[in-house]
Design a protein around this motif. Structure first.
Motif, PDB file in Angstrom:
ATOM      1  N   LEU A  56     118.013  33.748  19.012  1.00 52.49           N
ATOM      2  CA  LEU A  56     116.861  33.091  18.937  1.00 52.49           C
ATOM      3  C   LEU A  56     115.333  32.728  18.227  1.00 52.49           C
ATOM      4  N   PRO A  60     116.620  31.302  12.111  1.00 56.52           N
ATOM      5  CA  PRO A  60     115.946  29.334  12.087  1.00 56.52           C
ATOM      6  C   PRO A  60     116.935  28.672  13.093  1.00 56.52           C
ATOM      7  N   GLN A  61     116.069  27.202  12.925  1.00 54.75           N
ATOM      8  CA  GLN A  61     116.774  25.835  13.474  1.00 54.75           C
ATOM      9  C   GLN A  61     118.335  26.006  13.282  1.00 54.75           C
ATOM     10  N   SER A  62     118.461  25.951  11.897  1.00 55.68           N
ATOM     11  CA  SER A  62     119.450  25.972  11.228  1.00 55.68           C
ATOM     12  C   SER A  62     120.508  26.537  12.308  1.00 55.68           C
ATOM     13  N   TRP A  64     120.779  28.299  14.870  1.00 56.07           N
ATOM     14  CA  TRP A  64     120.785  28.286  16.387  1.00 56.07           C
ATOM     15  C   TRP A  64     122.446  26.974  17.250  1.00 56.07           C
ATOM     16  N   CYS A  65     123.198  27.984  16.394  1.00 67.21           N
ATOM     17  CA  CYS A  65     124.379  27.525  17.036  1.00 67.21           C
ATOM     18  C   CYS A  65     125.732  28.967  16.408  1.00 67.21           C
ATOM     19  N   THR A  71     124.103  29.077  22.316  1.00 67.16           N
ATOM     20  CA  THR A  71     122.184  27.819  22.900  1.00 67.16           C
ATOM     21  C   THR A  71     123.490  27.910  24.395  1.00 67.16           C
ATOM     22  N   THR A 101     115.784  26.696  23.667  1.00 65.59           N
ATOM     23  CA  THR A 101     115.275  25.541  22.837  1.00 65.59           C
ATOM     24  C   THR A 101     114.655  24.401  23.727  1.00 65.59           C
ATOM     25  N   PRO A 103     112.074  22.197  24.737  1.00 66.55           N
ATOM     26  CA  PRO A 103     110.571  22.931  23.364  1.00 66.55           C
ATOM     27  C   PRO A 103     109.185  22.225  24.741  1.00 66.55           C
TER      28      PRO A 103
END
Length: 169
Positions: A56, A60-62, A64-65, A71, A101, A103
């Motif tokens: 993670l 990049p957050q894009s 995160w799958c 996740t 994840t 924040p």
């Protein structure tokens, strides 16, 4: 606001308790596969929370799958021990925090997820009028600039303090 107007505060983190929120026992010293023959002793790199936190952190957050990152098991932050990078980190028993994840800050995470009887984050506020007394008590117990900051900065602070006229030795 000047620093002298702020309430002196010390934050203490119990990394093992933080890790227990992510079902990680203690403070493991590695997040890589073990090279042992026994299959039961290997970390499953597809489901182990520590491995997934590192994935993670470096994606990049894009991305995160699944299949890149599971996740489902990386919501909360974990504490990771450091290697001896420098004397200050060693003296302060430093850990890195790898966020998941969620924040929110550690204080909010503790309020939402931690057992009240087993907190992982402690906040100690010192009465500003007693700051110099507490400082002197810590110094007498061996907590000095050089014990917390064992480098040139700590040494220079220690010398400056010892030879200033603002205190009694």
């Amino acid at each position: 606001m000047k620093d002298k107007d702020k309430t002196p505060t010390v934050w203490v983190l119990n990394p093992s308790e933080l890790n227990s929120l992510s079902q990680i026992t203690g403070l493991p010293n590695t997040w890589t596969r073990r090279d042992q023959k026994d299959q039961d002793t290997r970390l499953d790199i597809n489901t182990h929370p520590g491995i997934e936190h590192f994935r993670l952190a470096f994606h990049p957050q894009s991305e995160w799958c699944k299949p890149n990152i599971n996740t489902d098991i990386v919501q909360l932050p974990i504490a990771v021990p450091t290697v001896m990078l420098d004397a200050r980190m060693y003296a302060q028993q430093s850990c890195f925090i790898v966020y998941g994840t969620d924040p929110n800050n550690l204080s909010t995470i503790q309020d939402r997820f931690a057992d009240k009887a087993r907190p992982f984050l402690y906040k100690y506020q010192i009465d500003p009028t007693r700051g110099s007394t507490v400082f002197e008590q810590l110094r007498k117990l061996g907590m000095t600039f050089t014990s917390v900051y064992p480098d040139l900065e700590g040494f220079s602070r220690e010398l400056k303090y010892r030879f200033s006229n603002d205190h009694v030795t």
